[in-house]
Design a protein around this motif. Structure first.
Motif, PDB file in Angstrom:
ATOM      1  N   SER A 196       1.894   3.238   1.441  1.00 42.40           N
ATOM      2  CA  SER A 196       1.576   4.706   1.936  1.00 42.40           C
ATOM      3  C   SER A 196       1.757   5.364   2.844  1.00 42.40           C
ATOM      4  CB  SER A 196      -0.112   4.086   2.838  1.00 42.40           C
ATOM      5  OG  SER A 196       0.164   2.905   3.798  1.00 42.40           O
ATOM      6  N   PRO A 197       1.453   6.543   2.701  1.00 44.28           N
ATOM      7  CA  PRO A 197       2.377   7.499   4.160  1.00 44.28           C
ATOM      8  C   PRO A 197       1.641   7.040   5.193  1.00 44.28           C
ATOM      9  CG  PRO A 197       0.765   8.737   2.198  1.00 44.28           C
ATOM     10  CD  PRO A 197       0.395   7.303   1.869  1.00 44.28           C
ATOM     11  N   ILE A 198       3.089   7.325   6.276  1.00 41.31           N
ATOM     12  CA  ILE A 198       3.249   7.262   7.142  1.00 41.31           C
ATOM     13  C   ILE A 198       2.118   8.125   8.276  1.00 41.31           C
ATOM     14  CG2 ILE A 198       4.487   7.358   9.960  1.00 41.31           C
ATOM     15  CD1 ILE A 198       5.072   5.186   7.699  1.00 41.31           C
ATOM     16  N   SER A 199       1.423   7.441   8.956  1.00 40.57           N
ATOM     17  CA  SER A 199      -0.109   7.926   9.822  1.00 40.57           C
ATOM     18  C   SER A 199       0.548   8.023  11.172  1.00 40.57           C
ATOM     19  CB  SER A 199      -0.754   6.674  10.159  1.00 40.57           C
ATOM     20  OG  SER A 199       0.066   5.767  10.839  1.00 40.57           O
ATOM     21  N   ALA A 200      -0.363   8.430  12.475  1.00 40.31           N
ATOM     22  CA  ALA A 200       0.310   8.882  13.375  1.00 40.31           C
ATOM     23  C   ALA A 200       0.812   7.791  14.079  1.00 40.31           C
ATOM     24  CB  ALA A 200      -0.887   9.926  13.745  1.00 40.31           C
ATOM     25  N   ALA A 201      -0.339   7.919  13.806  1.00 45.13           N
ATOM     26  CA  ALA A 201      -0.226   6.244  15.242  1.00 45.13           C
ATOM     27  C   ALA A 201       1.474   5.792  14.767  1.00 45.13           C
ATOM     28  CB  ALA A 201      -0.387   4.977  14.436  1.00 45.13           C
ATOM     29  N   ASP A 202       2.185   5.770  13.599  1.00 45.86           N
ATOM     30  CA  ASP A 202       3.765   5.309  13.474  1.00 45.86           C
ATOM     31  C   ASP A 202       4.688   6.102  13.932  1.00 45.86           C
ATOM     32  OD1 ASP A 202       3.758   2.955  12.144  1.00 45.86           O
ATOM     33  OD2 ASP A 202       2.542   3.753  10.251  1.00 45.86           O
ATOM     34  N   LEU A 203       4.364   7.923  13.841  1.00 46.02           N
ATOM     35  CA  LEU A 203       4.278   8.871  14.361  1.00 46.02           C
ATOM     36  C   LEU A 203       4.628   8.524  16.110  1.00 46.02           C
ATOM     37  CD1 LEU A 203       3.573  11.354  12.261  1.00 46.02           C
ATOM     38  CD2 LEU A 203       5.858  10.620  11.975  1.00 46.02           C
ATOM     39  N   GLY A 231      -2.563  12.585   9.587  1.00 48.44           N
ATOM     40  CA  GLY A 231      -1.568  12.007  10.324  1.00 48.44           C
ATOM     41  C   GLY A 231      -0.774  13.089  10.850  1.00 48.44           C
ATOM     42  N   LEU A 232      -0.287  13.306  10.505  1.00 47.68           N
ATOM     43  CA  LEU A 232       1.217  14.663  10.767  1.00 47.68           C
ATOM     44  C   LEU A 232      -0.015  15.851  12.011  1.00 47.68           C
ATOM     45  CD1 LEU A 232       3.500  16.115   7.809  1.00 47.68           C
ATOM     46  CD2 LEU A 232       4.329  15.175  10.094  1.00 47.68           C
ATOM     47  N   HIS A 233      -1.011  16.404  11.521  1.00 45.96           N
ATOM     48  CA  HIS A 233      -2.006  16.702  11.585  1.00 45.96           C
ATOM     49  C   HIS A 233      -1.782  16.269  13.391  1.00 45.96           C
ATOM     50  CE1 HIS A 233      -4.367  20.140  12.463  1.00 45.96           C
ATOM     51  NE2 HIS A 233      -5.576  19.080  13.129  1.00 45.96           N
ATOM     52  N   ALA A 234      -2.151  15.369  13.305  1.00 45.95           N
ATOM     53  CA  ALA A 234      -3.110  14.330  15.035  1.00 45.95           C
ATOM     54  C   ALA A 234      -1.891  14.305  15.435  1.00 45.95           C
ATOM     55  CB  ALA A 234      -3.185  12.822  14.436  1.00 45.95           C
ATOM     56  N   PHE A 235      -1.126  13.853  14.902  1.00 43.22           N
ATOM     57  CA  PHE A 235       0.565  13.699  15.943  1.00 43.22           C
ATOM     58  C   PHE A 235       1.106  15.133  16.639  1.00 43.22           C
ATOM     59  CE2 PHE A 235       5.322  14.350  15.976  1.00 43.22           C
ATOM     60  CZ  PHE A 235       5.317  12.489  16.659  1.00 43.22           C
ATOM     61  N   GLY A 236       0.605  16.293  16.037  1.00 43.40           N
ATOM     62  CA  GLY A 236       0.745  17.708  16.880  1.00 43.40           C
ATOM     63  C   GLY A 236       2.137  17.739  17.166  1.00 43.40           C
ATOM     64  N   ARG A 237       2.150  19.074  17.515  1.00 44.35           N
ATOM     65  CA  ARG A 237       3.577  20.041  17.705  1.00 44.35           C
ATOM     66  C   ARG A 237       4.080  19.767  18.723  1.00 44.35           C
ATOM     67  NH1 ARG A 237       3.022  23.802  13.326  1.00 44.35           N
ATOM     68  NH2 ARG A 237       0.803  23.525  11.936  1.00 44.35           N
ATOM     69  N   LEU A 241      11.181  14.767  17.684  1.00 42.13           N
ATOM     70  CA  LEU A 241      12.175  14.160  16.269  1.00 42.13           C
ATOM     71  C   LEU A 241      11.647  14.965  14.576  1.00 42.13           C
ATOM     72  CD1 LEU A 241       8.798  12.521  14.271  1.00 42.13           C
ATOM     73  CD2 LEU A 241       8.752  11.267  16.645  1.00 42.13           C
ATOM     74  N   ILE A 242      12.345  14.968  14.577  1.00 42.64           N
ATOM     75  CA  ILE A 242      12.587  14.981  12.931  1.00 42.64           C
ATOM     76  C   ILE A 242      11.973  14.338  11.303  1.00 42.64           C
ATOM     77  CG2 ILE A 242      13.665  16.895  11.217  1.00 42.64           C
ATOM     78  CD1 ILE A 242      13.230  18.210  13.581  1.00 42.64           C
ATOM     79  N   CYS A 243      11.094  14.441  10.305  1.00 39.56           N
ATOM     80  CA  CYS A 243      10.981  13.779   9.536  1.00 39.56           C
ATOM     81  C   CYS A 243      11.195  14.004   8.046  1.00 39.56           C
ATOM     82  CB  CYS A 243       9.315  13.377   9.758  1.00 39.56           C
ATOM     83  SG  CYS A 243       8.810  13.684  10.580  1.00 39.56           S
ATOM     84  N   GLU A 272      10.491  26.657  14.618  1.00 40.12           N
ATOM     85  CA  GLU A 272       9.573  27.506  14.867  1.00 40.12           C
ATOM     86  C   GLU A 272       8.416  27.448  14.492  1.00 40.12           C
ATOM     87  OE1 GLU A 272      12.722  30.515  12.357  1.00 40.12           O
ATOM     88  OE2 GLU A 272      12.214  29.025  11.642  1.00 40.12           O
ATOM     89  N   THR A 273       7.970  26.881  13.955  1.00 39.49           N
ATOM     90  CA  THR A 273       6.637  26.238  13.243  1.00 39.49           C
ATOM     91  C   THR A 273       5.867  24.923  14.486  1.00 39.49           C
ATOM     92  OG1 THR A 273       7.480  24.779  12.142  1.00 39.49           O
ATOM     93  CG2 THR A 273       7.160  27.050  11.457  1.00 39.49           C
ATOM     94  N   GLY A 274       7.335  24.026  14.837  1.00 43.27           N
ATOM     95  CA  GLY A 274       6.481  22.586  15.677  1.00 43.27           C
ATOM     96  C   GLY A 274       5.978  22.061  14.751  1.00 43.27           C
ATOM     97  N   CYS A 275       6.414  21.994  13.467  1.00 44.19           N
ATOM     98  CA  CYS A 275       6.002  21.237  12.648  1.00 44.19           C
ATOM     99  C   CYS A 275       7.239  20.006  12.938  1.00 44.19           C
ATOM    100  CB  CYS A 275       5.352  21.914  11.516  1.00 44.19           C
ATOM    101  SG  CYS A 275       5.307  20.097   9.914  1.00 44.19           S
ATOM    102  N   PRO A 276       6.584  19.032  12.769  1.00 42.98           N
ATOM    103  CA  PRO A 276       8.261  18.004  12.574  1.00 42.98           C
ATOM    104  C   PRO A 276       8.756  18.120  10.875  1.00 42.98           C
ATOM    105  CG  PRO A 276       6.417  16.828  12.737  1.00 42.98           C
ATOM    106  CD  PRO A 276       5.903  17.901  12.520  1.00 42.98           C
ATOM    107  N   PHE A 277       7.736  18.278   9.908  1.00 46.80           N
ATOM    108  CA  PHE A 277       7.823  17.630   8.543  1.00 46.80           C
ATOM    109  C   PHE A 277       7.237  18.763   7.787  1.00 46.80           C
ATOM    110  CE2 PHE A 277       6.632  16.190   3.771  1.00 46.80           C
ATOM    111  CZ  PHE A 277       7.487  16.068   3.753  1.00 46.80           C
TER     112      PHE A 277
END
Length: 286
Positions: A196-203, A231-237, A241-243, A272-277
């Motif tokens: 399964s894809p990685i969730s916010a908890a692992d991040l 998960g990426l949305h809940a993890f925030g900006r 770390l980089i994904c 630029e965007t704050g997005c890790p992935f």
């Protein structure tokens, strides 16, 4: 053994204020973390227990047994973190000394790769094909072995790009899946192979590990199965770390891109965007 001269050692002792057994303003903990994360050495291991076992004596023992590559990592780390570990900006004399030793060490080593050279490393067709085959082979392994073999694969990948990788190591209560050095900066690695894809908890867990390290430590989270949108949305900006996912790896190898170029593009887009992935395909084919 290394090629550090007696005079260079004496000058380093003066610049690092080692007369009283100390090294700059390093604490025991920061000294241990610096060597573990930047140099890849357990400085409080028995081989470095010289005389009183003070930080200065352990550093002297390191100078006796280290390789030129380990010295380069040590000196580059000092330059980058000098203000953190001394409480003041680096002096002209210290900067000239460290830079001079680095240039001499580089010129004396036929296998060294300078930061500028690292940026231009792209894989040959043969190496790229072998790594793609290795990555595909992982899918046929039993689930219990995939995670371990995935870490080995990533170490081979980083080695192919000249990034001085280090295999997984365990700290008190936690495990780091490895590390590599890029542009004089140490990146800690988290590697996951699961269905399964990685969730916010692992991040958040990996971000928490980074928070316990030096303030300039960065992280790379490599998940073969990717990362969930929620998960990426809940993890925030704005994290450190980089994904990367499995498709990033295969596309990078298929197009024979430089890993450093890929990382630079991901780091810039994250800034630029704050997005890790951001997928490799969007960065290089969008």
């Amino acid at each position: 053994m290394n090629s550090l001269t007696h005079i260079e050692k004496q000058k380093l002792e003066r610049e690092l204020s080692m007369g009283g057994g100390y090294v700059l303003n390093f604490s025991n903990r920061s000294f241990e973390e610096f060597f573990r994360e930047v140099v890849g050495v357990e400085i409080y291991a028995p081989p470095y227990n010289l005389n009183s076992g003070s930080k200065a004596n352990r550093l002297r023992a390191f100078w006796q047994v280290s390789t030129d590559e380990q010295l380069r990592l040590f000196l580059k780390g000092l330059i980058e973190g000098w203000d953190i570990y001394s409480g003041r900006p680096i002096s002209d004399s210290a900067c000239a000394l460290l830079d001079g030793i680095l240039k001499r060490l580089g010129s004396n080593s036929g296998t060294s790769v300078s930061p500028r050279e690292v940026m231009t490393i792209c894989l040959t067709e043969e190496t790229s094909s072998k790594l793609i085959s290795r990555l595909l082979h992982l899918t046929s392994l039993p689930p219990q072995r995939r995670g371990y073999e995935f870490e080995i694969f990533l170490k081979e990948l980083f080695s192919a790009y000249g990034l001085a990788p280090r295999a997984s190591f365990r700290l008190t209560g936690e495990q780091i899946d490895g590390s590599f050095v890029m542009h004089n900066e140490t990146y800690l690695l988290e590697a996951k192979w699961q269905n399964s894809p990685i969730s916010a908890a692992d991040l958040h867990t990996f971000e928490g590990k980074l928070g316990e390290k030096a303030s300039w430590s960065r992280g790379v989270f490599v998940s073969n199965s990717g990362f969930s949108t929620d998960g990426l949305h809940a993890f925030g900006r704005g994290k450190r770390l980089i994904c990367m996912d499995g498709f990033d790896l295969s596309e990078m190898l298929r197009m024979k891109l430089s890993f450093v170029d890929v990382m630079e593009a991901k780091v810039r887009r994250a800034a630029e965007t704050g997005c890790p992935f951001v997928p490799v395909r969007d960065l290089f084919m969008g």
